[in-house]
Write a protein that holds these residues in place. Structure first.
Motif, PDB file in Angstrom:
ATOM      1  N   CYS A 263       0.583  -1.419   0.079  1.00  0.00           N
ATOM      2  CA  CYS A 263       0.251  -0.289  -0.078  1.00  0.00           C
ATOM      3  C   CYS A 263       1.334   1.497   0.187  1.00  0.00           C
ATOM      4  N   CYS A 265       1.965   2.613   2.319  1.00  0.00           N
ATOM      5  CA  CYS A 265       3.275   2.840   3.314  1.00  0.00           C
ATOM      6  C   CYS A 265       3.849   2.279   3.069  1.00  0.00           C
ATOM      7  N   HIS A 270      -0.031  -6.468   1.351  1.00  0.00           N
ATOM      8  CA  HIS A 270      -1.333  -7.214   1.725  1.00  0.00           C
ATOM      9  C   HIS A 270      -1.026  -8.420   1.761  1.00  0.00           C
ATOM     10  N   CYS A 325      -1.584  -2.392  10.085  1.00  0.00           N
ATOM     11  CA  CYS A 325      -0.826  -1.303   9.034  1.00  0.00           C
ATOM     12  C   CYS A 325      -1.738   0.127   8.774  1.00  0.00           C
ATOM     13  N   CYS A 327      -2.012   1.766   6.769  1.00  0.00           N
ATOM     14  CA  CYS A 327      -2.930   2.598   5.989  1.00  0.00           C
ATOM     15  C   CYS A 327      -4.605   2.058   6.695  1.00  0.00           C
TER      16      CYS A 327
HETATM   17 ZN    ZN Z   1      -0.892  -0.961   4.281  1.00  0.00          ZN
END
Ligand code: ZN
Length: 449
Positions: A263, A265, A270, A325, A327
Motif C-alpha cells: 500500500c 505505506c 498486503h 498497517c 493504511c
Molecule cells: Zn497498508
C-alpha cells in the motif's frame, strides 16, 4: 460500503474504490469468510480432481474434517512438480467447457505449467488487481502503461484487465521496444507503469541517453513485480524519477499478479486474504511457523474454480506481519520477498541469494543496478565473479578512483556473504538488458571440466 468511508481511511489519498471493501473487513468476519471458502474449495477439489482425492485419502482426511482454519495443516502440500506431473489438464476442477482462459509458464526446461480460469476466476483476478492498483493510490483518470509481457505469461493480461476495471486508461504496450516505451510515456502523459523492476532501471537509463528527464514526466507510480528486488533497487528507482515504486506479488500457479501488493505505506505487502490463504512453514521440517517468523510462504486459493491450488509451496522466503498497517487495511501483510529458494546458489558450501549481492552493491555510492553474477569452477574450486557496470561519468574517471570503487564493492560483498568475489567493473551498456525478468546468475560450473 458507503461514501463516508472515503474520509476515514488513512493513507488513501485518492478516495476509495468499492472493490477494496474486503481489504477492511473486521478480522472475525474475514476468518469466517476464509473458513467457509476453504471448506468449499477443498470439497470441490476432492470431488473433481483425482490428484487431491488420492492425496487426502492417503492421509485419511476428508473435506468434512475441516472445522477450523487451523485444520488446514491436515492437508498435503503441493509443489511445482505436482503441476508438471498433471500436465496439461490434470488439476482442472471444472469441465473444459467452463474454462475461458489458459495461461502457461515459459517451460524452458520440459513441459510448461498450465493454469486455467473460469469466467468467475477472471472476474476475481481483475478485482484483486483493481485492489492492488487502488492500494498504490491509482484510480480512474490515471494513465497506466502496461509493459508486462502479453501472452501466455500472466503478467500482461492480469494487469490489463485490472487497470481497465479500475477505470484507468490502459496502454497495452507489452514488453520490449524500449525507445517506443519512452516516447509513449512522454507523449501520452503516462502516470503509472507496470513492468519488472529490472526493466524499469533499463528504461531510466535509456531515457537519460535520449535526453528525456523522467523527473519532468507526470509519471508518479510504478507497480513492479515478477522478480525479487531489494530496497536498494527501490532507492535507485525513486532517486532517478518522481515515482513511488510499489512491490506487487503474484505467481501463475495461484492466479498471476495480484496475490498481494504494497500500500502507500510501503511497509510489506498486503495479501488479498479473502482469496488467498497464507501460511509460513519451516522449509526443512514443513512445520507451521508463527506470525513474524521467517519461513517459506504456502498459499491456498480460497475461491479459484477452474484450478484450485491447496497448500502450494511457493519457495518464497518471507514472514507474516500481523500488526495493523497504518493504511487501515485489516488484511495481513507479508515482508517483501528478497529471497526465493529457487534462486539460491551454493558456493564453497555457503548459501547465497542474488538479492544479498544486490543489497551490498547498491549500498555503495556510484554503482548501478546493472550487474551479473558469474559462477565458474577452476581446478575443482568454485569461483564467484560479479560484473558491475560503471556509470559513464565514472568510466571517464581516473584509474585510482575505479580501483577504490572496486575495492569497496568487494569488501561490501565479503561483509554480506563471507566470500571474496572477483569484482570486475565493466563499461556502461555491456551487460545484457532484460525486457522481462532479469537473469542475474550465470552458472558456468557444469560447462567446465
Ligand atoms: Zn497498508
Amino acid at each position: 460500503m458507503n461514501g463516508t468511508m472515503m474520509s476515514v481511511i488513512p493513507g488513501e489519498t485518492h478516495g476509495f474504490h468499492p472493490a477494496s471493501t474486503p481489504d477492511y473487513l473486521p478480522a472475525a468476519q474475514l476468518r469466517d469468510l476464509q473458513l467457509g471458502r476453504l471448506r468449499g474449495i477443498v470439497r470441490r477439489a476432492y470431488e473433481n480432481v483425482a490428484y487431491f482425492r488420492k492425496g487426502m485419502q492417503a492421509r485419511g482426511v476428508t473435506p468434512g474434517d475441516l472445522r477450523t482454519l487451523g485444520d488446514i495443516v491436515q492437508l498435503p502440500f503441493m509443489v511445482k512438480n505436482d503441476l508438471r506431473d498433471t500436465y496439461p489438464f490434470g488439476l482442472f476442477a471444472s469441465p473444459l467447457s467452463d474454462i475461458v482462459r489458459l495461461h502457461a509458464s515459459s517451460g524452458t526446461t520440459g513441459k510448461p505449467i498450465v493454469v486455467a480460469y473460469t469466467r468467475e476466476d477472471i472476474a476475481v483476478w481483475a478485482s484483486v488487481m483493481v485492489r492492488s492498483f487502488a492500494a498504490c493510490g491509482l484510480h480512474q483518470g490515471d494513465v497506466i502503461q502496461n509493459a508486462y509481457g502479453y501472452g501466455l505469461f500472466t503478467g500482461g493480461l492480469g494487469a490489463h484487465y485490472g487497470a481497465e476495471e479500475l477505470g484507468a486508461m490502459v496502454i497495452p504496450i507489452s514488453g520490449g521496444n524500449t525507445d517506443r516505451q519512452i516516447m509513449i510515456m512522454k507523449d501520452f502523459g503516462v502516470t503509472a507503469i507496470c513492468c519488472t523492476p529490472s526493466y524499469f532501471t533499463h528504461l531510466i537509463e535509456r531515457a537519460g541517453e535520449l535526453g528525456v528527464n523522467m523527473k519532468e514526466l507526470p509519471l508518479r507510480a510504478g507497480v513492479f513485480g515478477a522478480e525479487p528486488w531489494t530496497d536498494g533497487m527501490r532507492r535507485h528507482i525513486e532517486a532517478h524519477t518522481n515515482i513511488k515504486a510499489y512491490d506487487i506479488y503474484g505467481l501463475s500457479e495461484i492466479i498471476g499478479p495480484g496475490v498481494g501488493v504494497e500500500c502507500q505505506c510501503q511497509a510489506g505487502l498486503h495479501i488479498f486474504e479473502d482469496h488467498f490463504y497464507p501460511e509460513i512453514i519451516d522449509p526443512e521440517t514443513c512445520e507451521p511457523l508463527a506470525d513474524g517468523a521467517e519461513g517459506e510462504l504456502v498459499l491456498t486459493t480460497l475461491s479459484k474454480q477452474a484450478m484450485p491450488v491447496i497448500r502450494y509451496r511457493t519457495r518464497d522466503i518471507t514472514a507474516i506481519l500481523a500488526e495493523p498497517c497504518a493504511c487501515g487495511r485489516t488484511i495481513r501483510r507479508i515482508r517483501r520477498i528478497g529471497r526465493r529458494s529457487d534462486d539460491m546458489f551454493i558456493i564453497r558450501g555457503v548459501n547465497v541469494f542474488p538479492s544479498q549481492i544486490e543489497t551490498a552493491l547498491l549500498s555503495i555510492d556510484g554503482t548501478t543496478p546493472h550487474y551479473q553474477i558469474v559462477l565458474t569452477r577452476a581446478h575443482g574450486l568454485d569461483e564467484l565473479a560479479v560484473r558491475v557496470e560503471m556509470t559513464p561519468a565514472l568510466f571517464s574517471d581516473k584509474i585510482s578512483g575505479l580501483e577504490e570503487l572496486q575495492q569497496r564493492i568487494t569488501q561490501a560483498i565479503e561483509r554480506t556473504i563471507g566470500i571474496r568475489a572477483d569484482v570486475r567493473l565493466v563499461e556502461p551498456n555491456t551487460i545484457a538488458r532484460s525486457e522481462g525478468k532479469a537473469k542475474r546468475v550465470l552458472d558456468q560450473r557444469n560447462m567446465e571440466s
